[in-house]
Design a protein around this motif. Sequence first.
Motif, mmCIF file in Angstrom:
data_model
loop_
_atom_site.group_PDB
_atom_site.id
_atom_site.type_symbol
_atom_site.label_atom_id
_atom_site.label_comp_id
_atom_site.label_asym_id
_atom_site.label_seq_id
_atom_site.Cartn_x
_atom_site.Cartn_y
_atom_site.Cartn_z
ATOM 1 N N ALA A 50 13.056 24.764 -9.925
ATOM 2 C CA ALA A 50 11.967 25.727 -10.092
ATOM 3 C C ALA A 50 10.635 25.005 -10.231
ATOM 4 N N GLY A 51 9.630 25.485 -9.501
ATOM 5 C CA GLY A 51 8.305 24.896 -9.588
ATOM 6 C C GLY A 51 8.116 23.628 -8.794
ATOM 7 N N SER A 52 9.130 23.203 -8.036
ATOM 8 C CA SER A 52 9.000 21.973 -7.249
ATOM 9 C C SER A 52 8.127 22.215 -6.019
ATOM 10 N N GLU A 53 7.678 21.121 -5.416
ATOM 11 C CA GLU A 53 6.834 21.222 -4.220
ATOM 12 C C GLU A 53 7.583 21.824 -3.034
ATOM 13 N N LEU A 54 8.909 21.720 -3.037
ATOM 14 C CA LEU A 54 9.683 22.258 -1.913
ATOM 15 C C LEU A 54 9.814 23.767 -1.959
ATOM 16 N N GLU A 55 9.726 24.357 -3.142
ATOM 17 C CA GLU A 55 9.890 25.803 -3.272
ATOM 18 C C GLU A 55 8.816 26.517 -2.459
ATOM 19 N N GLY A 56 9.240 27.411 -1.551
ATOM 20 C CA GLY A 56 8.311 28.135 -0.694
ATOM 21 C C GLY A 56 7.980 27.430 0.607
ATOM 22 N N THR A 57 8.541 26.229 0.829
ATOM 23 C CA THR A 57 8.292 25.477 2.064
ATOM 24 C C THR A 57 9.083 26.085 3.223
ATOM 25 N N ALA A 58 8.440 26.237 4.367
ATOM 26 C CA ALA A 58 9.106 26.789 5.551
ATOM 27 C C ALA A 58 9.924 25.709 6.244
ATOM 28 N N VAL A 59 11.063 26.123 6.792
ATOM 29 C CA VAL A 59 11.887 25.251 7.635
ATOM 30 C C VAL A 59 11.906 25.874 9.018
ATOM 31 N N ARG A 60 11.476 25.132 10.024
ATOM 32 C CA ARG A 60 11.417 25.639 11.390
ATOM 33 C C ARG A 60 12.295 24.769 12.286
ATOM 34 N N GLU A 61 13.316 25.398 12.889
ATOM 35 C CA GLU A 61 14.271 24.700 13.757
ATOM 36 C C GLU A 61 14.832 23.467 13.064
ATOM 37 N N GLY A 62 15.146 23.630 11.762
ATOM 38 C CA GLY A 62 15.798 22.564 11.016
ATOM 39 C C GLY A 62 14.880 21.503 10.453
ATOM 40 N N VAL A 63 13.562 21.647 10.634
ATOM 41 C CA VAL A 63 12.611 20.638 10.149
ATOM 42 C C VAL A 63 11.709 21.265 9.090
ATOM 43 N N PRO A 64 11.728 20.737 7.858
ATOM 44 C CA PRO A 64 10.863 21.294 6.807
ATOM 45 C C PRO A 64 9.408 20.912 7.035
ATOM 46 N N GLU A 65 8.510 21.828 6.710
ATOM 47 C CA GLU A 65 7.082 21.591 6.916
ATOM 48 C C GLU A 65 6.522 20.809 5.724
ATOM 49 N N THR A 66 6.904 19.545 5.682
ATOM 50 C CA THR A 66 6.434 18.632 4.640
ATOM 51 C C THR A 66 5.955 17.356 5.312
ATOM 52 N N ALA A 67 5.303 16.517 4.511
ATOM 53 C CA ALA A 67 4.843 15.224 5.035
ATOM 54 C C ALA A 67 5.991 14.246 5.188
ATOM 55 N N VAL A 68 7.144 14.569 4.599
ATOM 56 C CA VAL A 68 8.314 13.698 4.672
ATOM 57 C C VAL A 68 9.128 14.056 5.918
ATOM 58 N N SER A 69 9.442 13.056 6.718
ATOM 59 C CA SER A 69 10.207 13.284 7.953
ATOM 60 C C SER A 69 11.700 13.272 7.664
ATOM 61 N N THR A 70 12.321 14.442 7.780
ATOM 62 C CA THR A 70 13.767 14.562 7.583
ATOM 63 C C THR A 70 14.247 15.821 8.296
ATOM 64 N N SER A 71 15.541 15.986 8.434
ATOM 65 C CA SER A 71 16.109 17.164 9.091
ATOM 66 C C SER A 71 17.029 17.880 8.107
#
Length: 401
Positions: free
Chosen positions: A336-357
Motif C-alpha cells: 500500500a502506498g508504493s510507487e507501483l500502485e496505480g501504475t499501468a501495464v501495457r502489453e506486459g510492460v509496466p510504465e515505469t523507468a525500470v525496464s522489466t516485463s
Amino acid sequence: MGRFEGGGPPETVEYEPTSVKDLLVEMKDTAELLIDLSYSAVLHRSTDVAREVLELENRMDVLQLRARMSLMLAARNPDEAERLAPVLGVVSGADKVSDAAGDIAKIVLEEIGLPEAMRGALSEAVEMLVRGEIHDDSPYAGRTLADIDLESETGVRAIAIRRSQEWILNPGPNTTLRAGDVAILRGPEASISGVHETATGKAYEPGEPAEPDVSDLERAVDSIVLMKNLSELAVDLAYGSVLFDTEELAEEVANLEVEVDALQSRFEAWTLQAAAEADDPVALRGLIHLGVATETISDAALEITEGVLRDLDVHPVVELAVRESDEIITRTTVEAGSELEGTAVREGVPETAVSTSVLAIRRPDEGWLVGPDLDTTIREGDVLITKGTRTSAAAFGSLAE
C-alpha cells in the motif's frame, strides 16, 4: 524415457562426456519450444509443425538419457546424491513436458478432431508461429541472421532451426541460414507471411478463425486457453525457481498447479455439457486430449520444483548455469502506498523507468491474470511475476515497497 514416435527404430544412445549444465539448458529450451510448437500445430492444423514436435520429442528423449547417465556418474557419495536429486527432478519434468507436447501434436497427426471454436480461441492465445524450409534460391540462404537483420526489419524472429537431425535452439546473430534448413519463425501476422514466402518460395495463408456457437463449449474453450497460459507460466517459474534457488517462485508454481487442476475439473464438466448440444460430439475428443495434456504440463512443472520446495541444496552444476544468465524471474508483492500502485501495464510492460516485463499478476480477488498482451493497472496486494536483469529486478522491487 518418452515413447519413440519416429518411423524407424529408436536412436542408440551411448554415454558421452557432456556438460550436465549444457544438457539442462538445452532441455529447458527444448521444453519451452515444444509447448509453442504443439499448440501452433493445433491452431493451424499443420501436420508439418506437428511432425517437428515429434522430432523434438525424440531429441528430448536422448537428452534426458544422457543427463541421467552423467548424473549417475557424478553422484560419488550420499551428499552428492542429495544435491543431485533436484536436478533429476528437472530432467524428469522436462521429459514429461515433452511427452505432453507430443500428445498435443497427435491431435493433428491422428486427426482426432477439434472444434473450430478452439482454433478461434487459440489464435488469440498463441503467438503467430510458422515452419518453413529455406529454399535454394531464397535471399536468406547462405547469410547470417545479423546480415539479414530479420527481426529489426520485420519483427519476425527465427526461434529455432533444424538442420537435418540437429537442432539449433535460440539461434544468434552469427548463425547462418542454409538451404534445406527448417526454420521456426515467430512474429506479427502482418509480417510473417512475407518472410515465409521469401524463405521458402511459397505463400503462407493462415485460415480464418471460427466463433463458438455453443455456450458450454465457449466456457470450455476459455478454460483450456487459460490452462495453457497458466501451464506455460508454471514451466517458466519452475525453471526460474531451480536456477536461482528461489522458494517463492516454487510456491507460485504450486499455486498455479492447484489453479490448473481446478480449471481442468470445470473444463471437463463444460465439455460434457457441450457434448449434449453439439451436432458432432465426437469432434470434442481432441478438446479432451488437449485438456489432459495441458494439465500434465503443470504437473511436470511442479515436479521440477520439488527439490526447491523440500529445501535441498542447489548443486554446483546449476549454479554454473545461473552465472551465464543475467536475466532472472522474480516475485514482487505490491505494498500500500508504493510507487507501483496505480501504475499501468501495457502489453506486459509496466510504465515505469525500470525496464522489466510482467509475465503474470496474481490478484487476491480475481486470481491469475496472464498473457503476452497483459493490460491492466497495478493494485495494492497484487503479486507480480516479472522477468528482467538482476539490476532491474532490484530496482523494481524497491518501487513495490
